[in-house]
Design a protein around this motif. Structure first.
Motif, PDB file in Angstrom:
ATOM      1  N   SER A   1       1.060  -1.356   0.029  1.00  0.00           N
ATOM      2  CA  SER A   1      -0.086  -0.109  -0.054  1.00  0.00           C
ATOM      3  C   SER A   1       0.825   1.223  -0.053  1.00  0.00           C
ATOM      4  CB  SER A   1      -0.791   0.091   1.127  1.00  0.00           C
ATOM      5  OG  SER A   1      -0.195  -0.037   2.489  1.00  0.00           O
ATOM      6  N   VAL A   2       0.389   2.426  -0.171  1.00  0.00           N
ATOM      7  CA  VAL A   2       0.902   3.766  -0.192  1.00  0.00           C
ATOM      8  C   VAL A   2       0.960   4.298   1.148  1.00  0.00           C
ATOM      9  CG1 VAL A   2       1.311   5.738  -0.974  1.00  0.00           C
ATOM     10  CG2 VAL A   2       0.684   4.015  -2.590  1.00  0.00           C
ATOM     11  N   LEU A   3       1.795   4.506   1.836  1.00  0.00           N
ATOM     12  CA  LEU A   3       1.971   4.972   3.063  1.00  0.00           C
ATOM     13  C   LEU A   3       2.199   6.569   3.196  1.00  0.00           C
ATOM     14  CD1 LEU A   3       2.470   4.591   6.442  1.00  0.00           C
ATOM     15  CD2 LEU A   3       4.768   4.497   6.017  1.00  0.00           C
ATOM     16  N   GLU A   4       1.245   7.146   4.114  1.00  0.00           N
ATOM     17  CA  GLU A   4       1.464   8.815   4.008  1.00  0.00           C
ATOM     18  C   GLU A   4       2.571   9.169   5.222  1.00  0.00           C
ATOM     19  OE1 GLU A   4       0.537  12.742   2.981  1.00  0.00           O
ATOM     20  OE2 GLU A   4      -0.748  11.052   2.269  1.00  0.00           O
ATOM     21  N   ILE A   5       3.578  10.007   4.769  1.00  0.00           N
ATOM     22  CA  ILE A   5       4.388  10.153   5.913  1.00  0.00           C
ATOM     23  C   ILE A   5       4.644  11.753   5.880  1.00  0.00           C
ATOM     24  CG2 ILE A   5       6.159   8.190   5.118  1.00  0.00           C
ATOM     25  CD1 ILE A   5       8.020   9.824   3.760  1.00  0.00           C
ATOM     26  N   SER A   6       5.348  12.181   6.920  1.00  0.00           N
ATOM     27  CA  SER A   6       5.790  13.692   7.327  1.00  0.00           C
ATOM     28  C   SER A   6       7.154  13.769   7.186  1.00  0.00           C
ATOM     29  CB  SER A   6       5.012  13.976   8.545  1.00  0.00           C
ATOM     30  OG  SER A   6       5.762  13.260   9.582  1.00  0.00           O
ATOM     31  N   LYS A   7       7.605  15.207   7.379  1.00  0.00           N
ATOM     32  CA  LYS A   7       9.095  15.420   7.452  1.00  0.00           C
ATOM     33  C   LYS A   7       9.726  14.543   8.778  1.00  0.00           C
ATOM     34  CE  LYS A   7      12.390  18.859   8.090  1.00  0.00           C
ATOM     35  NZ  LYS A   7      12.469  20.442   8.333  1.00  0.00           N
ATOM     36  N   ALA A   8       9.227  14.196   9.805  1.00  0.00           N
ATOM     37  CA  ALA A   8       9.512  13.449  11.087  1.00  0.00           C
ATOM     38  C   ALA A   8       9.702  11.946  10.479  1.00  0.00           C
ATOM     39  CB  ALA A   8       8.427  13.717  11.995  1.00  0.00           C
ATOM     40  N   ASP A   9       8.871  11.517   9.536  1.00  0.00           N
ATOM     41  CA  ASP A   9       8.942  10.132   9.362  1.00  0.00           C
ATOM     42  C   ASP A   9       9.954   9.752   8.373  1.00  0.00           C
ATOM     43  OD1 ASP A   9       6.708   9.605  10.806  1.00  0.00           O
ATOM     44  OD2 ASP A   9       5.371  10.176   9.083  1.00  0.00           O
ATOM     45  N   TRP A  10      10.258  10.727   7.376  1.00  0.00           N
ATOM     46  CA  TRP A  10      11.026  10.547   6.335  1.00  0.00           C
ATOM     47  C   TRP A  10      12.398   9.643   6.574  1.00  0.00           C
ATOM     48  CZ3 TRP A  10      10.171  12.900   1.565  1.00  0.00           C
ATOM     49  CH2 TRP A  10      11.154  12.639   0.370  1.00  0.00           C
ATOM     50  N   VAL A  11      13.036  10.085   7.590  1.00  0.00           N
ATOM     51  CA  VAL A  11      14.520   9.223   7.816  1.00  0.00           C
ATOM     52  C   VAL A  11      14.088   7.821   8.053  1.00  0.00           C
ATOM     53  CG1 VAL A  11      16.245   8.989   9.571  1.00  0.00           C
ATOM     54  CG2 VAL A  11      15.813  11.039   8.675  1.00  0.00           C
TER      55      VAL A  11
ATOM     56  N   GLU B   1      17.564  -3.172   4.702  1.00  0.00           N
ATOM     57  CA  GLU B   1      18.694  -3.400   3.510  1.00  0.00           C
ATOM     58  C   GLU B   1      18.042  -3.822   2.552  1.00  0.00           C
ATOM     59  OE1 GLU B   1      22.551  -6.359   3.237  1.00  0.00           O
ATOM     60  OE2 GLU B   1      21.646  -5.941   5.341  1.00  0.00           O
ATOM     61  N   ASN B   2      18.467  -3.386   1.405  1.00  0.00           N
ATOM     62  CA  ASN B   2      17.980  -3.661  -0.043  1.00  0.00           C
ATOM     63  C   ASN B   2      16.558  -3.458  -0.189  1.00  0.00           C
ATOM     64  OD1 ASN B   2      20.449  -4.784  -0.995  1.00  0.00           O
ATOM     65  ND2 ASN B   2      20.438  -6.520   0.171  1.00  0.00           N
ATOM     66  N   VAL B   3      15.882  -2.568   0.267  1.00  0.00           N
ATOM     67  CA  VAL B   3      14.586  -2.198   0.070  1.00  0.00           C
ATOM     68  C   VAL B   3      14.323  -1.082  -0.721  1.00  0.00           C
ATOM     69  CG1 VAL B   3      12.392  -1.355   1.378  1.00  0.00           C
ATOM     70  CG2 VAL B   3      13.846  -2.986   2.448  1.00  0.00           C
ATOM     71  N   TRP B   4      13.754  -1.333  -1.964  1.00  0.00           N
ATOM     72  CA  TRP B   4      13.471  -0.090  -2.744  1.00  0.00           C
ATOM     73  C   TRP B   4      12.363   0.805  -2.239  1.00  0.00           C
ATOM     74  CZ3 TRP B   4      16.184   1.307  -6.674  1.00  0.00           C
ATOM     75  CH2 TRP B   4      17.311   0.298  -7.090  1.00  0.00           C
ATOM     76  N   VAL B   5      12.470   1.998  -2.277  1.00  0.00           N
ATOM     77  CA  VAL B   5      11.382   2.992  -1.614  1.00  0.00           C
ATOM     78  C   VAL B   5      11.135   4.134  -2.895  1.00  0.00           C
ATOM     79  CG1 VAL B   5      10.586   4.604   0.199  1.00  0.00           C
ATOM     80  CG2 VAL B   5      12.125   2.768   0.530  1.00  0.00           C
ATOM     81  N   ILE B   6       9.903   4.108  -3.098  1.00  0.00           N
ATOM     82  CA  ILE B   6       9.519   5.248  -4.060  1.00  0.00           C
ATOM     83  C   ILE B   6       8.840   6.326  -3.382  1.00  0.00           C
ATOM     84  CG2 ILE B   6       7.932   5.602  -5.945  1.00  0.00           C
ATOM     85  CD1 ILE B   6       8.681   2.609  -6.800  1.00  0.00           C
ATOM     86  N   VAL B   7       9.008   7.499  -3.372  1.00  0.00           N
ATOM     87  CA  VAL B   7       8.573   8.334  -2.638  1.00  0.00           C
ATOM     88  C   VAL B   7       7.735   9.206  -3.709  1.00  0.00           C
ATOM     89  CG1 VAL B   7       8.853  10.364  -1.287  1.00  0.00           C
ATOM     90  CG2 VAL B   7      10.542   8.367  -1.170  1.00  0.00           C
ATOM     91  N   HIS B   8       6.505   9.662  -3.356  1.00  0.00           N
ATOM     92  CA  HIS B   8       5.818  10.859  -4.203  1.00  0.00           C
ATOM     93  C   HIS B   8       5.658  12.097  -3.426  1.00  0.00           C
ATOM     94  CE1 HIS B   8       1.803  12.178  -6.146  1.00  0.00           C
ATOM     95  NE2 HIS B   8       2.879  12.719  -6.699  1.00  0.00           N
TER      96      HIS B   8
ATOM     97  N   GLN C   1      11.174   6.147   7.431  1.00  0.00           N
ATOM     98  CA  GLN C   1      10.470   5.521   6.431  1.00  0.00           C
ATOM     99  C   GLN C   1      11.216   5.596   5.282  1.00  0.00           C
ATOM    100  OE1 GLN C   1       7.801   3.744   7.124  1.00  0.00           O
ATOM    101  NE2 GLN C   1       7.660   4.402   9.060  1.00  0.00           N
ATOM    102  N   VAL C   2      12.049   6.201   4.828  1.00  0.00           N
ATOM    103  CA  VAL C   2      12.843   6.470   3.585  1.00  0.00           C
ATOM    104  C   VAL C   2      14.309   5.964   3.563  1.00  0.00           C
ATOM    105  CG1 VAL C   2      13.329   7.932   1.505  1.00  0.00           C
ATOM    106  CG2 VAL C   2      11.140   8.056   2.682  1.00  0.00           C
ATOM    107  N   ASN C   3      14.873   6.811   4.605  1.00  0.00           N
ATOM    108  CA  ASN C   3      16.467   6.435   4.626  1.00  0.00           C
ATOM    109  C   ASN C   3      16.870   5.003   5.284  1.00  0.00           C
ATOM    110  OD1 ASN C   3      16.074   9.707   4.565  1.00  0.00           O
ATOM    111  ND2 ASN C   3      17.777   9.236   3.560  1.00  0.00           N
ATOM    112  N   LYS C   4      15.740   4.920   6.234  1.00  0.00           N
ATOM    113  CA  LYS C   4      16.210   3.362   7.002  1.00  0.00           C
ATOM    114  C   LYS C   4      15.211   2.631   6.832  1.00  0.00           C
ATOM    115  CE  LYS C   4      18.398   5.883  10.844  1.00  0.00           C
ATOM    116  NZ  LYS C   4      18.532   6.304  12.093  1.00  0.00           N
ATOM    117  N   ALA C   5      14.711   2.500   5.479  1.00  0.00           N
ATOM    118  CA  ALA C   5      13.599   1.449   5.258  1.00  0.00           C
ATOM    119  C   ALA C   5      14.045   0.146   5.282  1.00  0.00           C
ATOM    120  CB  ALA C   5      13.040   1.822   3.809  1.00  0.00           C
TER     121      ALA C   5
END
Length: 189
Positions: free
Chosen positions: A43-53, A61-68, A55-59
């Motif tokens: 599913s598509v998860l809604e994130i905020s600035k606080a979640d970015w690190v 190992e070897n996890v692809w993250v697509i951010v819109h 949910q995205v940077n520390k998702a």
């Protein structure tokens, strides 16, 4: 062999078979759990600035993250969000997140939305900024799948770009004339 000896042999075979089946079952359970762990998105998860690190940077190992990165009230952003919901369901091993530009990236220019970022292992691998790079309102789910597949973010089976490149004769003639003219000028000097 007498009947008792055959029964004993049969019991031995059953024990060996049971051990083999148990070993196979454990191996298969382990594989299924690993696959389930990998397929934990969908599913598509809604994130905020606080979640970015996280949910995205520390998702992972070897996890692809697509951010819109999107803005409310922009039809193309709404269209891309709809396409991402479909792709997230089809590719559950890829993490799909979205965040409003005003919440995730303060002062992000509205002319740059929609923006798509692709991360892996905390590193930015690819980005598409603005409506032009995402084909405007003509954007189709197949276009996004192709784009993500070319980077490796989704395991697509698409072999051909759904959006065939159109050779613009007028633009190429202008480029040739400009380049040729510059070359003549440079050689003549």
């Amino acid at each position: 062999m007498n009947k008792d000896e055959l029964d004993d042999l049969e019991d031995e075979i059953d024990d060996e078979d049971e051990k083999m089946f148990e070993m196979y079952r454990r191996q298969r359970m382990k594989e299924m759990m690993e696959q389930q762990k990998k397929s934990s998105f969908g599913s598509v998860l809604e994130i905020s600035k606080a979640d970015w690190v996280d949910q995205v940077n520390k998702a992972g190992e070897n996890v692809w993250v697509i951010v819109h990165v999107y803005s409310e009230g922009i039809p193309l952003c709404k269209l891309v969000n709809q396409h991402l919901v479909q792709l997230a369901a089809r590719f559950p091993t890829t993490k799909f997140v979205k965040g409003r530009a005003s919440v995730c990236i303060p002062n992000y220019p509205e002319k740059n939305v929609p923006t798509l970022f692709i991360y892996r292992n905390g590193d930015l691998k690819k980005q598409w900024v603005g409506p032009h790079e995402i084909f405007g309102m003509n954007c189709k789910v197949e276009d996004l799948e192709w784009m993500f597949g070319q980077v490796g973010a989704v395991p697509t089976e698409m072999e051909e770009n759904p959006r065939k490149q159109i050779h613009d004769v007028m633009q190429s003639n202008i480029r040739s004339t400009t380049t040729g003219g510059m070359m003549t000028k440079m050689i003549g000097e």
